[in-house]
Design a protein around this motif. Structure first.
Motif, mmCIF file in Angstrom:
data_model
loop_
_atom_site.group_PDB
_atom_site.id
_atom_site.type_symbol
_atom_site.label_atom_id
_atom_site.label_comp_id
_atom_site.label_asym_id
_atom_site.label_seq_id
_atom_site.Cartn_x
_atom_site.Cartn_y
_atom_site.Cartn_z
ATOM 1 N N GLY A 91 0.779 -1.293 0.058
ATOM 2 C CA GLY A 91 0.062 0.179 0.032
ATOM 3 C C GLY A 91 0.774 1.350 0.049
ATOM 4 O O GLY A 91 0.373 2.342 0.246
ATOM 5 N N ASP A 92 2.133 1.059 -0.470
ATOM 6 C CA ASP A 92 2.763 2.486 -0.282
ATOM 7 C C ASP A 92 2.787 3.231 -1.563
ATOM 8 O O ASP A 92 3.421 4.243 -2.036
ATOM 9 N N GLY A 93 1.991 2.807 -2.656
ATOM 10 C CA GLY A 93 1.931 3.380 -4.032
ATOM 11 C C GLY A 93 2.947 2.793 -5.111
ATOM 12 O O GLY A 93 2.790 3.209 -6.178
ATOM 13 N N THR A 94 3.822 1.987 -4.528
ATOM 14 C CA THR A 94 4.742 1.357 -5.609
ATOM 15 C C THR A 94 4.121 0.081 -6.227
ATOM 16 O O THR A 94 3.762 -0.726 -5.391
ATOM 17 N N ILE A 95 4.305 0.214 -7.504
ATOM 18 C CA ILE A 95 3.468 -1.057 -8.116
ATOM 19 C C ILE A 95 4.869 -2.065 -7.912
ATOM 20 O O ILE A 95 5.964 -2.090 -8.694
ATOM 21 N N GLU A 96 4.445 -3.432 -7.272
ATOM 22 C CA GLU A 96 5.480 -4.303 -7.225
ATOM 23 C C GLU A 96 5.335 -5.321 -8.459
ATOM 24 O O GLU A 96 6.431 -5.955 -8.668
ATOM 25 N N VAL A 97 4.052 -5.565 -8.787
ATOM 26 C CA VAL A 97 3.886 -6.392 -10.186
ATOM 27 C C VAL A 97 3.042 -5.859 -11.030
ATOM 28 O O VAL A 97 1.883 -5.432 -10.546
ATOM 29 N N GLN A 98 3.349 -5.859 -12.221
ATOM 30 C CA GLN A 98 2.455 -5.171 -13.209
ATOM 31 C C GLN A 98 1.488 -5.967 -13.489
ATOM 32 O O GLN A 98 1.641 -7.216 -13.904
ATOM 33 N N ALA A 99 0.237 -5.328 -13.736
ATOM 34 C CA ALA A 99 -0.841 -6.176 -14.156
ATOM 35 C C ALA A 99 -0.757 -6.442 -15.700
ATOM 36 O O ALA A 99 -0.156 -5.590 -16.376
ATOM 37 N N ALA A 100 -1.509 -7.432 -16.171
ATOM 38 C CA ALA A 100 -1.515 -7.660 -17.491
ATOM 39 C C ALA A 100 -2.187 -6.453 -18.137
ATOM 40 O O ALA A 100 -3.262 -5.859 -17.833
ATOM 41 N N GLY A 101 -1.390 -5.988 -19.404
ATOM 42 C CA GLY A 101 -1.777 -4.757 -20.156
ATOM 43 C C GLY A 101 -1.074 -3.651 -19.490
ATOM 44 O O GLY A 101 -1.229 -2.565 -20.214
ATOM 45 N N SER A 102 -0.104 -3.808 -18.811
ATOM 46 C CA SER A 102 0.675 -2.275 -18.223
ATOM 47 C C SER A 102 2.180 -2.976 -18.250
ATOM 48 O O SER A 102 2.492 -3.970 -17.818
ATOM 49 N N PRO A 103 3.013 -2.137 -18.775
ATOM 50 C CA PRO A 103 2.828 -0.712 -19.041
ATOM 51 C C PRO A 103 2.145 -0.695 -20.659
ATOM 52 O O PRO A 103 2.130 -1.553 -21.353
ATOM 53 N N ILE A 104 1.303 0.389 -20.958
ATOM 54 C CA ILE A 104 0.835 0.553 -22.492
ATOM 55 C C ILE A 104 1.361 1.865 -22.861
ATOM 56 O O ILE A 104 1.248 2.855 -22.068
ATOM 57 N N ASP A 105 1.206 1.985 -24.133
ATOM 58 C CA ASP A 105 1.516 3.228 -24.761
ATOM 59 C C ASP A 105 0.100 3.973 -25.073
ATOM 60 O O ASP A 105 -0.953 3.236 -25.336
ATOM 61 N N ALA A 106 0.150 5.352 -24.920
ATOM 62 C CA ALA A 106 -0.923 6.082 -25.233
ATOM 63 C C ALA A 106 -1.026 6.126 -26.834
ATOM 64 O O ALA A 106 -0.452 7.002 -27.508
ATOM 65 N N PRO A 107 -1.823 5.646 -27.434
ATOM 66 C CA PRO A 107 -1.880 5.763 -28.944
ATOM 67 C C PRO A 107 -2.623 6.804 -29.593
ATOM 68 O O PRO A 107 -2.775 6.914 -30.787
ATOM 69 N N GLY A 108 -2.845 7.726 -28.570
ATOM 70 C CA GLY A 108 -3.705 8.780 -29.052
ATOM 71 C C GLY A 108 -5.001 8.454 -29.190
ATOM 72 O O GLY A 108 -5.982 9.115 -29.890
ATOM 73 N N GLY A 109 -5.617 7.158 -28.648
ATOM 74 C CA GLY A 109 -6.976 6.902 -28.833
ATOM 75 C C GLY A 109 -7.879 7.578 -27.696
ATOM 76 O O GLY A 109 -9.027 7.657 -27.670
ATOM 77 N N ILE A 110 -6.958 8.299 -27.080
ATOM 78 C CA ILE A 110 -7.958 9.390 -25.989
ATOM 79 C C ILE A 110 -7.927 10.817 -26.724
ATOM 80 O O ILE A 110 -6.666 11.072 -26.934
ATOM 81 N N SER A 111 -9.156 11.332 -27.045
ATOM 82 C CA SER A 111 -9.229 12.380 -27.722
ATOM 83 C C SER A 111 -10.212 13.373 -27.323
ATOM 84 O O SER A 111 -11.076 12.856 -26.228
#
Length: 945
Positions: free
Chosen positions: A925-945
């Motif tokens: 619970g310290d804000g540090t990601i110890e193990v990445q979830a499936a799909g992380s990391p991802i690139d921002a493909p510009g799909g957010i507009s």
């Protein structure tokens, strides 16, 4: 000195009626005294309530005194001859006594329909408390539960007088003119008399102005009982017929009264032989109106009668007293040569004329010897007080009359007692107060315990001048070994009286008397040795008997004269001292051991302790062991368990509260339900653990369906990855140090792990001890696992084979670790991304699942990575720079935050930032990601507009 006398019946053992066991002592420890009614039921053939005897001699009134001979409480029951009880049971304390007047017995219903006399039966019963004590001490019964410890030893006497009634203190005076009395007949005597069917009254008479009334009372509780009285004239006499035979039929409780003068002429002397078809008791009242004399002669049993009898008191012109010995040959076929040997107090045999020492009785005949064979004037020389041994070749019955013929008030005195046979015996033991208390575990307190006693229910002392009712006791030792007599004076309450009391406790050793072989001893309250008894005292006497100087087989017999010269006539009565046996206190070196002495258990599991009770090395079977479990002042549980043949009793209980209990086990000797002082006891301790198990590095507890436990994503175990759980903690509450515990894991679905440096496995154990805070920790490495797999981690109490898991080990606490999946995704919020716009431009989500179930409570984190400038292009806040969010998944299994576009200064468009958005597992619970979830990391493909 008032003369000492005893009216005794043949107090022989029940077994002696069989003949072949005569003279043999019972085995030590025999339970007979407390099981049979032999010593616990007594009969008084006749109790007076205003009766006038033929010749207008009366009216007579009685008192009845009953004595408890046991150092334990009892209850007595008064019963009419027809079997009806009078009132309820009456309590008698240890060695206590109770006197009943004629008016009190009338109120209880003994006399009905205007009757002026009746028989009385008295039974003693141990109260429940006493039964429990005797049963637990092994003194009665076979199961030692006390339920058959019914009959204590009791004794009773009846004192009667005319023409005025006697009060509750049983004292007489100038208002009375004639006094007499008798000792109650015991059940053991009825047994000897062929169950009460064959009796003889050794002397009845009409000579020298004497009159005789014979009473026969049906105590069988049967109707149509036939009774035959055969009156046999003394040998050598000629008046009347040699034999008179009379018959009567008695219904239940009825009595037959025969005035001898209605059958035999004056100057007739003889004996009365009684034959009945069922149990009766009988007595003869002889009286001489011209001298105001009265004396009572009891019936003696004919079957199993001895050939040797003992007379504790014979007078030869002592203060005017002389003695007549009335002898009956109970053999109707053969002659019986009889020898009388007289003994002085020191045991020396006396030289006497042959006419008072030898006689031959014809078959079934009776005769008397009169003993004023000293020509000198009467004196107070105690050499004129003897005891006598009467020996025949055939069975005998003997009544001894004490008479005093001197003119003037108080000088005409008469009383009669039966010569006694050898009493029932056990191996004699005397336990002093401290030994008695120790061997009865405090339940007989302040008392001596004797296995052989003589008892006198009525002992009285006159005033300072010696006038009034005065008792004396004569103890005779007919055997060849000295006997020690421990004399105790007791109040009616049973409390010791001076001079045989030291505070509230007995001190009989201070007032013991050595009776030499063949000798006798006089206990007289005006002699210096016994003068400490208070004047005008009315109470009882108990005499403990012991063999002096070792050896065994000796015995004492005794009588007591009760004389009051202030009575306006004959003020004398005589009573036998009742001989009783009591169980030996054989238990010593008693120990109680409780195992285990200490132990630990998880709450809600059974705990068993074993108590073992022994006397020395011998196990004590059938004893009540009371178990009590307490925590502080609170009783947790209690139970009583009976020991088996191995002396052991087991007790099991459980507790659902953590803490430490004290287990107390005791031998509950009196069945009181409490562990009393002195009762053997032992204690043990028992700690109950409410254990917790924590897997600190796995984060918060999560819920998967109905299960609770911890969650680890399969991504943490993928490939060569593993996940250390450090520490796995077993915490015992309350803190208990140095407790052996095991940490164990098992897995499902092929998941593997290992403790410490062990190889990967699907199950495994690590053992150790808790530290001073009750904590044991170990490192567990989760090596491999896929979605849907589990690890179950448990903390066990290591009770079985040390260091390895087996079925004896108790589970204290457990937790389950679920292997699931974490998925990360970024989605468009459908709005146009405009710098500074506070409307969400996108959503970042971490989702946790276990199989097909969503998992709530998994700690996760979201992060936005910048491009190196002072401000990121994206934020989790529309109005501030927020690049990190962490928390727990919701009931939907997700953790979601909005994304906002925030351009860098001077920027006019969207950035494409590699690895801009991340999501994963944040177990601490310290804000540090110890193990990445499936799909992380991802690139921002510009799909957010």
């Amino acid at each position: 000195m008032s003369p000492q006398r005893a009216g005794v019946r043949l107090l022989l053992a029940l077994a002696l009626a069989l003949g072949t066991l005569a003279g043999l002592p019972l085995a030590a420890g025999a339970a007979t005294p407390y099981v049979e009614a032999a010593q616990g039921r007594v009969y008084l053939p006749w109790v007076y309530n205003g009766e006038v005897l033929p010749g207008n001699f009366g009216p007579f009134y009685s008192t009845v005194t009953v004595q408890n001979l046991e150092p334990l409480p009892i209850e007595i029951r008064l019963i009419r001859p027809d079997g009806r009880r009078l009132g309820s049971g009456i309590a008698l304390g240890p060695r206590g006594a109770r006197t009943f007047t004629a008016s009190e017995l009338q109120a209880l219903g003994l006399f009905e329909g205007g009757t002026t006399g009746n028989g009385l039966i008295i039974e003693g019963h141990f109260v429940d408390e006493s039964q429990d004590i005797l049963g637990q001490l092994g003194l009665c019964g076979t199961d030692f539960d006390g339920s058959d410890c019914l009959y204590p030893a009791i004794a009773a006497v009846e004192k009667h007088a005319r023409p005025a009634a006697i009060g509750m203190d049983a004292r007489t005076g100038p208002a009375q003119e004639s006094v007499s009395g008798q000792t109650a007949v015991r059940e053991e005597t009825l047994a000897q008399a062929a169950d009460g069917t064959r009796w003889v009254i050794p002397v009845i008479q009409t000579n020298n102005e004497w009159r005789t009334v014979i009473r026969v009372v049906n105590v069988s509780r049967r109707d149509d009982l036939s009774v035959t009285l055969t009156l046999r004239r003394n040998q050598g006499l000629t008046a009347g017929q040699p034999v008179y035979t009379l018959s009567q039929t008695l219904n239940r409780g009825q009595s037959w009264t025969l005035d001898l003068s209605s059958v035999a002429p004056p100057e007739w002397v003889g004996s009365a032989w009684i034959d009945a078809s069922a149990a009766v008791v009988a007595v003869a009242e002889r009286y001489k109106p011209s001298w105001k004399m009265a004396l009572t002669t009891e019936a003696a049993p004919r079957d199993g009668a001895p050939t040797i009898l003992y007379g504790p008191l014979i007078f030869r012109e002592y203060n005017g007293w002389n003695t007549g010995v009335n002898l009956v040959n109970l053999d109707p076929v053969n002659a019986n040569p009889v020898t009388l040997a007289y003994y002085a107090a020191d045991g020396s045999i006396q030289s006497v004329p042959p006419e008072v020492s030898q006689i031959t009785l014809e078959p079934g005949a009776s005769a008397f010897i009169y003993r004023p064979d000293i020509s000198a004037v009467p004196s107070l020389d105690r050499s004129r007080v003897n005891a006598v041994v009467i020996s025949g070749s055939r069975p005998l019955a003997v009544a001894i009359d004490e008479v005093k013929y001197r003119a003037g008030p108080g000088q005409g005195q008469a009383m009669s007692y039966l010569a006694q046979g050898r009493p029932q015996q056990v191996s004699k033991e005397v336990y002093d107060r401290s030994t008695t208390e120790a061997r009865t575990f405090g339940h007989v307190s302040g008392r001596y315990w004797y296995t052989q006693t003589l008892a006198l229910p009525l002992f009285q002392v006159g005033d300072a001048s010696g006038l009034g009712d005065v008792s004396g006791i004569n103890l005779f030792n007919p055997g060849g070994q000295a006997q020690r007599a421990y004399v105790q004076f007791l109040r009616a309450s049973g409390a010791p009286e001076a001079p045989t009391a030291s505070g509230s406790a007995e001190a009989p050793a201070a007032l013991s008397v050595l009776v030499p072989a063949g000798g006798h001893a006089i206990v007289y309250p005006y002699d210096a040795a016994w003068s400490g008894v208070p004047r005008d005292f009315t109470g009882t006497v108990l005499v403990g008997v012991d063999d002096e100087g070792g050896g065994s087989g000796g015995f004492l017999v005794g009588i007591s004269n009760n004389v009051n010269y202030a009575v306006n006539g004959d003020g004398s009565a005589v009573y036998a001292l009742a001989s009783s046996v009591h169980g030996p206190l054989t238990l010593s070196g008693v120990t109680l051991e409780l195992t285990p002495a200490s132990a630990s258990n998880a709450v809600n599991f059974d705990h068993t302790v074993t108590a073992e009770l022994r006397a020395g090395t011998s196990p004590l079977r059938g004893r009540n062991i009371l178990f009590r479990v307490t925590r502080g002042n609170t009783l947790v549980e209690s139970d009583t368990v009976i020991t088996g043949t191995n002396g052991q009793a087991t007790f099991a209980y459980t507790n659902d509260q953590a803490g430490t209990d004290t287990i107390t086990a005791c031998w509950d000797v009196d069945g009181s339900g409490t562990c009393d002082p002195g009762e053997p006891s032992a204690t043990a301790s028992k700690t109950w653990y409410s254990a917790t198990l924590t897997l600190d590095d796995l984060g918060p507890q999560v819920t998967v369906g109905a299960q609770t436990g911890y969650f680890v994503p399969e991504q943490a175990l993928a490939g060569a990855a593993s996940w250390p759980v450090d520490p796995v903690t077993c915490d015992l509450t309350p803190n208990q140090a140095n407790v052996r515990v095991l940490l164990r894991f098992t897995s499902t679905g092929g998941a593997t792990a290992h403790w410490g440096s062990s190889a990967s496995a699907q199950s495994g154990v690590v053992a150790g001890q808790t530290n001073s805070q009750g904590v044991f920790t170990a490192k567990l490495t989760l090596d491999d696992g896929a979605d849907g797999n589990t690890f179950v981690v448990g903390c066990y109490l290591d009770k079985g084979t040390l260091g390895s898991f087996d079925s004896a080990d108790q589970l204290l606490a457990s937790q389950t670790v679920f292997v699931g999946t974490l998925d990360f995704a970024v989605t468009d919020a459908s709005g146009a991304a405009v710098a500074g716009d506070t409307t969400a431009d996108g959503l970042a989500t971490v989702a946790a699942t276990f199989g097909t179930s969503n998992v709530q409570g998994v700690r996760v984190a979201l992060r936005i990575e910048g491009d190196g400038n002072s401000n990121d292009d994206w934020s989790f806040s529309g109005t501030a720079d927020d690049n990190e969010e962490h928390g727990q998944t919701t009931g939907a299994g997700t953790f979601t935050r909005s994304l906002y576009w925030r351009a860098d200064p001077g920027s006019s468009g969207l950035d494409t930032i590699p690895d801009a958005f991340q999501g994963g597992w944040d177990p601490d619970g310290d804000g540090t990601i110890e193990v990445q979830a499936a799909g992380s990391p991802i690139d921002a493909p510009g799909g957010i507009s």
